[in-house]
Write a protein that holds these residues in place. Structure first.
Motif, short mmCIF file in Angstrom:
data_model
loop_
_atom_site.label_atom_id
_atom_site.label_comp_id
_atom_site.label_asym_id
_atom_site.label_seq_id
_atom_site.Cartn_x
_atom_site.Cartn_y
_atom_site.Cartn_z
N ASP A 253 -3.66 3.20 9.50
CA ASP A 253 -3.77 2.91 8.15
C ASP A 253 -2.76 2.08 7.70
N ASN A 254 -2.99 0.87 6.85
CA ASN A 254 -2.00 -0.11 6.23
C ASN A 254 -1.52 0.66 4.99
N THR A 279 4.72 0.44 4.72
CA THR A 279 5.77 -0.21 3.87
C THR A 279 6.11 0.46 2.82
N ALA A 280 7.57 0.56 2.80
CA ALA A 280 8.06 1.05 1.61
C ALA A 280 8.90 0.30 0.68
N GLN A 320 -4.51 -6.15 1.93
CA GLN A 320 -4.69 -5.02 1.20
C GLN A 320 -4.42 -3.60 1.93
N TYR A 321 -4.22 -2.75 1.19
CA TYR A 321 -3.87 -1.45 1.70
C TYR A 321 -5.01 -0.46 1.93
N ASP A 322 -4.99 0.43 3.04
CA ASP A 322 -6.07 1.42 2.95
C ASP A 322 -5.85 2.67 2.17
N ARG A 323 -4.26 2.68 1.70
CA ARG A 323 -3.77 3.91 0.90
C ARG A 323 -2.50 3.56 0.43
N ILE A 324 -2.49 3.99 -0.98
CA ILE A 324 -1.20 3.78 -1.64
C ILE A 324 -0.78 4.75 -2.42
N PRO A 367 -5.33 -3.84 -7.59
CA PRO A 367 -5.89 -5.02 -6.64
C PRO A 367 -5.41 -5.05 -5.35
N LEU A 368 -4.42 -4.47 -5.01
CA LEU A 368 -3.80 -4.41 -3.57
C LEU A 368 -4.46 -3.40 -2.86
N LEU A 369 -5.44 -2.62 -3.39
CA LEU A 369 -5.88 -1.37 -2.63
C LEU A 369 -7.31 -1.99 -1.81
N LYS A 370 -7.66 -1.69 -1.09
CA LYS A 370 -9.12 -2.11 -0.39
C LYS A 370 -10.11 -1.23 -1.05
#
Ligand SMILES: C[S@@+](CC[C@H](N)C(=O)[O-])C[C@H]1O[C@@H](n2cnc3c(N)ncnc32)[C@H](O)[C@@H]1O
Length: 441
Positions: A253-254, A279-280, A320-324, A367-370
């Motif tokens: 996962d990203n 990414t932190a 885009q991220y898979d999870r935030i 918007p950064l989330l898939k």
């Protein structure tokens, strides 16, 4: 600051405790900023005492101030103001600690010299002796807010938010928090770590809900525990340890770990799942260096970005991220039992400002989330404005956001509110959202 060992014996503990209390209450510095530097000037056995006295006064402040007003006719000003803090410390020793009456009075009076308010010695002596003679500590006020140990504004908000459980909640906030450890599964198994602790005679309790957690039965210097330098464990409250399980990262996962310092949850995410692209993000450079330090000790790696979460155009790479995980800046009202200075540093006016920051970060990150991706919103607050009200408002204005129904939400509210003391945990809030897309409904 490098301590001079020769000077350690010369310092007056009570004068230094009063100085820290003064710095927190009058200058608005956090205990984290001013207490460790003062502790460094003292011998090991006195460091814990210093913290106990400072935290004790902060916990009982409204009551101690009530007693002060009864015994000191005119408030002290300017350079003499610190004497009031010294007297509060004197009351605390007499009413709440095991310090003998004689030592509490004579040593507190003596501290006036170190604080350069020698002319106040008679006043301090007189007030503390009156306190004992009049049995002032047995005169408890009828005002519930004073007895609660909370500032007025916070007492009122909690009374509105938790009318049924207020008394219990206040009691829990007043209690000291236990030390929770998180075993670093990438370095040692929980069972082996438990054996190491048992061999050293360190007693602990396990928590059925937390597969990697141990709760120490007694407070210790965690750096002296087996495997600290080797990264066998991290210190992390049980409520904070739920973030990794609630985000449920999947291999490859990203992930964006947003508002990440000092990296407690970053480390845990990297421990529970292999091959994450993590990414932190952290706004404060000094605090970000703590992430690096903690990850290095635990043996983990992540990409570290310094940036403002509400301004992704300044740091986002467009993938885009898979999870935030959004561990949002908040009032920290859920961790007052661990950091009692918080209740005096926070002001009522801070809450709306924090709600606005949380609102802006949520809108900027979405918007950064898939599509189909998960955002876990977290705070260590117990105020509804920052938690379920914040989530309800976000869901109302965001067409493609919905609650993840696989998450155990509270009845009639989005998210899970944990109150301090629940299963020995800090107060925390979590809410899991899913981004729906055209095909996802
Ligand atoms: C609750 S703490 C995070 C704790 C951390 N997640 C952990 O588990 O160790 C919130 C952090 O958010 C950072 N922060 C505040 N505003 C921010 C923003 N606009 N963008 C990024 N980070 C921010 C603060 O400096 C602070 O370090």
């Amino acid at each position: 600051m490098k301590a001079n060992p020769n000077k350690r014996t010369q310092r007056n503990l009570r004068a230094d405790a009063a100085t820290v209390i003064f710095t927190i209450l009058e200058k608005g510095q956090s205990a984290r900023e001013c207490l460790p530097a003062m502790q460094e000037l003292h011998k090991d056995q006195d460091k814990a005492w210093l913290q106990e006295m400072v935290y004790g006064v902060l916990r009982q402040l409204p009551l101690l101030q009530y007693w002060l007003r009864a015994l000191l006719e005119t408030p002290l000003k300017n350079k003499f103001k610190i004497t009031e803090h010294l007297i509060l410390l004197g009351f605390y020793q007499l009413a709440f600690s095991r310090v003998s009456q004689h030592a509490a009075v004579s040593e507190t009076v003596e501290a006036c010299r170190s604080l350069r308010v020698e002319s106040m010695r008679g006043l301090v002596n007189g007030i503390l002796r009156n306190f004992i003679r009049n049995e002032t500590s047995q005169q408890t006020p009828s005002d519930e807010q004073i007895n609660s140990g909370l500032p007025k504004w916070l007492y009122k908000r909690l009374a509105v938010a938790y009318p049924q459980s207020l008394t219990d909640l206040i009691q829990q906030i007043e209690n000291k928090a236990p030390i929770w450890l998180r075993v670093n599964a990438k370095k040692i198994s929980s069972r082996d770590f438990q054996q190491e602790l048992s061999q050293k005679g360190i007693e602990y309790t396990l928590s059925p809900q937390h597969p990697h957690a141990l709760i120490l039965n007694k407070s210790v210097d965690v750096t002296s525990l087996p495997g600290f330098e080797l990264g066998w464990f991290a210190v992390q409250d049980g409520a904070a340890q739920l973030a990794a399980a609630y985000l449920e990262p999947q291999t490859h996962d990203n992930i964006l770990d947003c508002c990440a310092a000092p990296g407690g949850k970053t480390g845990h995410l990297l421990e529970v799942t292999h091959d994450l692209v993590l990414t932190a993000l952290e706004i404060d450079m000094q605090r970000a260096s703590k992430i690096e330090e903690n990850l290095a000790r635990l043996g983990h790696q992540a990409t570290l970005l310094i940036g403002d979460a509400s301004q992704p155009q300044t740091w986002w790479d467009g993938k885009q991220y898979d999870r935030i995980l959004l561990d949002a800046p908040c009032s920290a009202t859920g961790i007052i039992r661990r950091h009692p200075d918080i209740k005096w540093l926070r002001k009522a006016s801070d809450i709306q400002a924090l709600v606005t920051i949380q609102h802006d970060i949520l809108d900027a990150l979405w918007p950064l989330l898939k599509e189909g991706g998960i955002l876990l919103y977290a705070t260590c607050s117990i105020l509804p404005e920052e938690n379920h009200q914040q989530m309800a408002a976000f869901l109302a204005r965001t067409a493609n956001a919905r609650l993840d129904t696989s998450f155990k939400h509270d009845a009639h509210q989005p998210g899970r509110q944990i109150l301090p003391g629940e299963q020995q945990m800090d107060g925390f809030y979590y809410c899991r959202l899913i981004k729906s897309g055209e095909n996802l409904g």
